[in-house]
Write an enzyme that holds these catalytic residues in place. Structure first.
Site, PDB file in Angstrom:
ATOM      1  N   GLU A  15      61.604   4.890  24.830  1.00 20.67           N
ATOM      2  CA  GLU A  15      60.316   4.594  24.187  1.00 20.67           C
ATOM      3  C   GLU A  15      60.446   3.464  23.172  1.00 20.67           C
ATOM      4  O   GLU A  15      60.230   3.665  21.975  1.00 20.67           O
ATOM      5  CB  GLU A  15      59.802   5.840  23.455  1.00 20.67           C
ATOM      6  CG  GLU A  15      59.625   7.066  24.313  1.00 20.67           C
ATOM      7  CD  GLU A  15      59.363   8.320  23.480  1.00 20.67           C
ATOM      8  OE1 GLU A  15      59.803   8.403  22.329  1.00 20.67           O
ATOM      9  OE2 GLU A  15      58.698   9.208  24.004  1.00 20.67           O
TER      10      GLU A  15
ATOM     11  N   GLY B 204      63.762   2.795  18.883  1.00 17.53           N
ATOM     12  CA  GLY B 204      64.537   2.553  17.669  1.00 17.53           C
ATOM     13  C   GLY B 204      65.370   1.298  17.608  1.00 17.53           C
ATOM     14  O   GLY B 204      65.886   0.940  16.544  1.00 17.53           O
TER      15      GLY B 204
ATOM     16  N   GLY C  60      59.445   0.465  20.868  1.00 17.80           N
ATOM     17  CA  GLY C  60      58.210  -0.078  20.305  1.00 17.80           C
ATOM     18  C   GLY C  60      58.496  -1.432  19.693  1.00 17.80           C
ATOM     19  O   GLY C  60      58.203  -2.487  20.258  1.00 17.80           O
TER      20      GLY C  60
ATOM     21  N   TYR D  86      54.193  -2.795  13.802  1.00 17.24           N
ATOM     22  CA  TYR D  86      53.906  -2.093  12.543  1.00 17.24           C
ATOM     23  C   TYR D  86      53.304  -3.000  11.473  1.00 17.24           C
ATOM     24  O   TYR D  86      53.537  -2.813  10.290  1.00 17.24           O
ATOM     25  CB  TYR D  86      55.172  -1.385  12.011  1.00 17.24           C
ATOM     26  CG  TYR D  86      55.809  -0.491  13.057  1.00 17.24           C
ATOM     27  CD1 TYR D  86      55.145   0.658  13.503  1.00 17.24           C
ATOM     28  CD2 TYR D  86      57.036  -0.810  13.632  1.00 17.24           C
ATOM     29  CE1 TYR D  86      55.692   1.462  14.479  1.00 17.24           C
ATOM     30  CE2 TYR D  86      57.599  -0.001  14.614  1.00 17.24           C
ATOM     31  CZ  TYR D  86      56.922   1.131  15.037  1.00 17.24           C
ATOM     32  OH  TYR D  86      57.468   1.930  16.008  1.00 17.24           O
TER      33      TYR D  86
ATOM     34  N   TYR E 172      59.031  -0.180   3.066  1.00 22.22           N
ATOM     35  CA  TYR E 172      60.448  -0.134   3.442  1.00 22.22           C
ATOM     36  C   TYR E 172      61.283  -1.239   2.804  1.00 22.22           C
ATOM     37  O   TYR E 172      62.389  -1.512   3.266  1.00 22.22           O
ATOM     38  CB  TYR E 172      60.623  -0.283   4.966  1.00 22.22           C
ATOM     39  CG  TYR E 172      59.688   0.485   5.831  1.00 22.22           C
ATOM     40  CD1 TYR E 172      59.667   1.880   5.796  1.00 22.22           C
ATOM     41  CD2 TYR E 172      58.837  -0.162   6.720  1.00 22.22           C
ATOM     42  CE1 TYR E 172      58.817   2.592   6.614  1.00 22.22           C
ATOM     43  CE2 TYR E 172      57.984   0.554   7.554  1.00 22.22           C
ATOM     44  CZ  TYR E 172      57.985   1.923   7.491  1.00 22.22           C
ATOM     45  OH  TYR E 172      57.154   2.622   8.306  1.00 22.22           O
TER      46      TYR E 172
ATOM     47  N   CYS F  59      44.925  -6.320  -5.618  1.00 21.44           N
ATOM     48  CA  CYS F  59      45.026  -5.914  -7.016  1.00 21.44           C
ATOM     49  C   CYS F  59      46.180  -4.937  -7.130  1.00 21.44           C
ATOM     50  O   CYS F  59      45.997  -3.725  -7.272  1.00 21.44           O
ATOM     51  CB  CYS F  59      43.746  -5.249  -7.480  1.00 21.44           C
ATOM     52  SG  CYS F  59      42.344  -6.307  -7.233  1.00 21.44           S
TER      53      CYS F  59
HETATM   54  C1  LIG Z   1      58.249   5.323  16.455  1.00 19.28           C
HETATM   55  C2  LIG Z   1      58.688   5.992  17.671  1.00 19.28           C
HETATM   56  C3  LIG Z   1      59.172   5.247  18.742  1.00 19.28           C
HETATM   57  C4  LIG Z   1      59.336   3.742  18.697  1.00 19.28           C
HETATM   58  O1  LIG Z   1      60.251   3.350  17.749  1.00 19.28           O
HETATM   59  P1  LIG Z   1      60.690   1.804  17.641  1.00 19.28           P
HETATM   60  O2  LIG Z   1      61.649   1.811  16.506  1.00 19.28           O
HETATM   61  O3  LIG Z   1      59.473   1.036  17.350  1.00 19.28           O
HETATM   62  O4  LIG Z   1      61.320   1.425  18.919  1.00 19.28           O
HETATM   63  C5  LIG Z   1      59.523   5.919  19.893  1.00 19.28           C
HETATM   64  N1  LIG Z   1      59.400   7.262  19.992  1.00 19.28           N
HETATM   65  C6  LIG Z   1      58.937   8.014  18.967  1.00 19.28           C
HETATM   66  C7  LIG Z   1      58.807   9.464  19.138  1.00 19.28           C
HETATM   67  C8  LIG Z   1      58.569   7.414  17.776  1.00 19.28           C
HETATM   68  O5  LIG Z   1      58.140   8.168  16.766  1.00 19.28           O
END
Ligand SMILES: *Cc1c(COP(=O)(O)O)cnc(C)c1O
Length: 436
Positions: free
Chosen positions: A290, A248, A292, A389, A334, A361
């Protein structure tokens, strides 16, 4: 205009990434083109590992593959010693085919198909993160059929609403994800697990949202999660070994964005966790993260070629580019904003406000009111922070072939996803005999 990672403006006043001239990349590989800055990506992986490992005894950082998953990405993440979080059978298949170690992989998802769970169990992923009560029975049944015991963690909802776009808030009570602590659904699920012989509960998980700038949300989530771990211990005698805090952390999309540093994030998280555990007398759990977006987001740049430039008098100037909603749906999903650079005239002052649109389109406004030098058809536009993303959410809308992706480093550019062709678009189409 701001620069990220290894980006610089070279002697020809062109934008350069990883030592590669973006104008040359566009000529060689065509546009739209996703460019991934290998050095920046690796740097982020290392920052995560070192910041957390310095401060906490037992940490596992797993890249959230949904942000950007290709076979080459799996190799990079593997080499950097991170784990991998996958959220579908397709993501898991990609990881396995790339040789990513299943023991460093875990599976997510709020509705897992039997086949996805079976694939996770046969391949030997380290954890399945359970999102609902019925899923406990589903995994228990499948594991029993296969003669295995599944290591699971349970996703709970800590009831926190961080400040970010509502579509990416995921830890509040009213959410499709996880089992609520406040709603009283999380504890019974934990207790029921011990009655299911083919499940081994190792921990709890939460993920409160994405593109977060406020670290206080994490501190609050930790407070909720640790008090829940204490309640679990008090009510069941079970000390769960693992706390997964999801991802996140926000990144820089526009000039004004000042996301926290990974080191600051690590400090807030580890301090809060140590403090809360000490307060309630719990040993420190293994900490799982986690990330991303904050691993790959800023490492990605999209190159487009500007085409039609249309001035609506007294209203605005529209600049059409050769991509759009299909390669970047985030503005539509978003209201996401991005920084845009004219890659072939990166040294010129930005004096005009234009709105960059796609060629679908659809009113696929990509970047509203961005400041650029006066543009001409054929100019190359570089869009910042498209690593997360974008490709992952790309579609074939309007039968657009998906763009190629190149990995750039020290002057070398390698294709890691080839551009789709018109033939690729027909790959799955069938015409029944009676229609021939
Ligand atoms: C999307 C997600 C992430 C990664 O989120 P980021 O904002 O990209 O860091 C990690 N864990 C879970 C369960 C997610 O759904």
């Amino acid at each position: 205009m701001f620069l990220l990672g290894t980006q610089r403006v070279n002697e020809e006043a062109h934008l350069e990434i990883g030592g590669c001239d973006c104008v040359e990349l566009a000529q060689t590989h065509g546009t739209p083109l996703y460019v991934v800055d290998e050095a920046e990506l690796r740097k982020r992986c290392r920052e995560y590992r070192s910041s957390f490992e310095q401060r906490y005894p037992d940490v596992h950082v797993a890249f959230a593959g949904k942000a950007l998953l290709t076979m080459a990405l799996c190799r990079l993440v593997e080499q950097e010693g991170l784990g991998l979080d996958v959220a579908s059978g397709g993501e898991l298949h990609t990881a396995l085919q790339a040789g990513f170690p299943p023991a460093r992989t875990h599976l997510h998802g709020n509705y897992k198909a039997d086949d996805e769970i079976r694939l996770a169990l046969t391949s030997g992923v380290s954890r399945i993160i359970v999102d609902s009560d019925p899923e406990l029975d589903q995994i228990n049944r499948l594991a029993a059929e296969m003669g295995k015991v599944a290591d699971i963690a349970i996703r709970v909802s800590p009831g926190i609403k961080p400040k970010t776009h509502t579509n990416i808030q995921t830890g509040q009570v009213d959410s499709k994800f996880g089992l609520g602590i406040e709603t009283g659904q999380a504890m019974p699920a934990i207790k029921r697990t011990s009655t299911l012989a083919s499940l081994n509960l190792v921990g709890v998980h939460c993920h409160i949202g994405s593109q977060l700038f406020g670290l206080d949300s994490y501190a609050r989530a930790i407070e909720m999660m640790v008090s829940f771990l204490k309640a679990v211990r008090d009510e069941t005698g079970l000390e769960l070994a693992e706390l997964n805090l999801g991802g996140g952390l926000g990144i820089k999309y526009v000039e004004a964005d000042e996301p926290p540093l990974v080191a600051e994030f690590a400090q807030v998280v580890t301090d809060a966790l140590k403090e809360e555990c000490a307060k309630v007398g719990l040993g420190l759990p293994r900490l799982v993260l986690e990330p991303g977006r904050s691993i790959v987001g800023e490492a990605g740049t999209t190159l487009y070629t500007a085409g039609v430039i249309k001035e609506v008098p007294q209203v605005r100037t529209y600049v059409s580019v050769d991509g759009g909603l299909s390669d970047n749906p985030r503005p539509a999903l978003y209201e996401a904003e991005y920084g845009v650079i004219c890659a072939n005239r990166a040294g010129e002052p930005a004096t005009e406000v234009v709105t960059v649109v796609g060629k679908h389109c659809e009113t696929d406004t990509l970047f509203r009111n961005v400041l650029l030098p006066p543009l001409q058809p054929g100019d190359i536009l570089a869009v910042q922070s498209t690593g997360a993303y974008n490709y992952a959410m790309a579609s074939n809308y309007n039968r657009f072939p998906r763009p190629a992706m190149v990995l750039v480093n020290e002057g070398c550019a390698e294709v890691i996803v080839r551009r789709e062709t018109y033939e690729d678009l027909l790959r799955c189409d069938l015409i029944p005999a009676r229609l021939r």
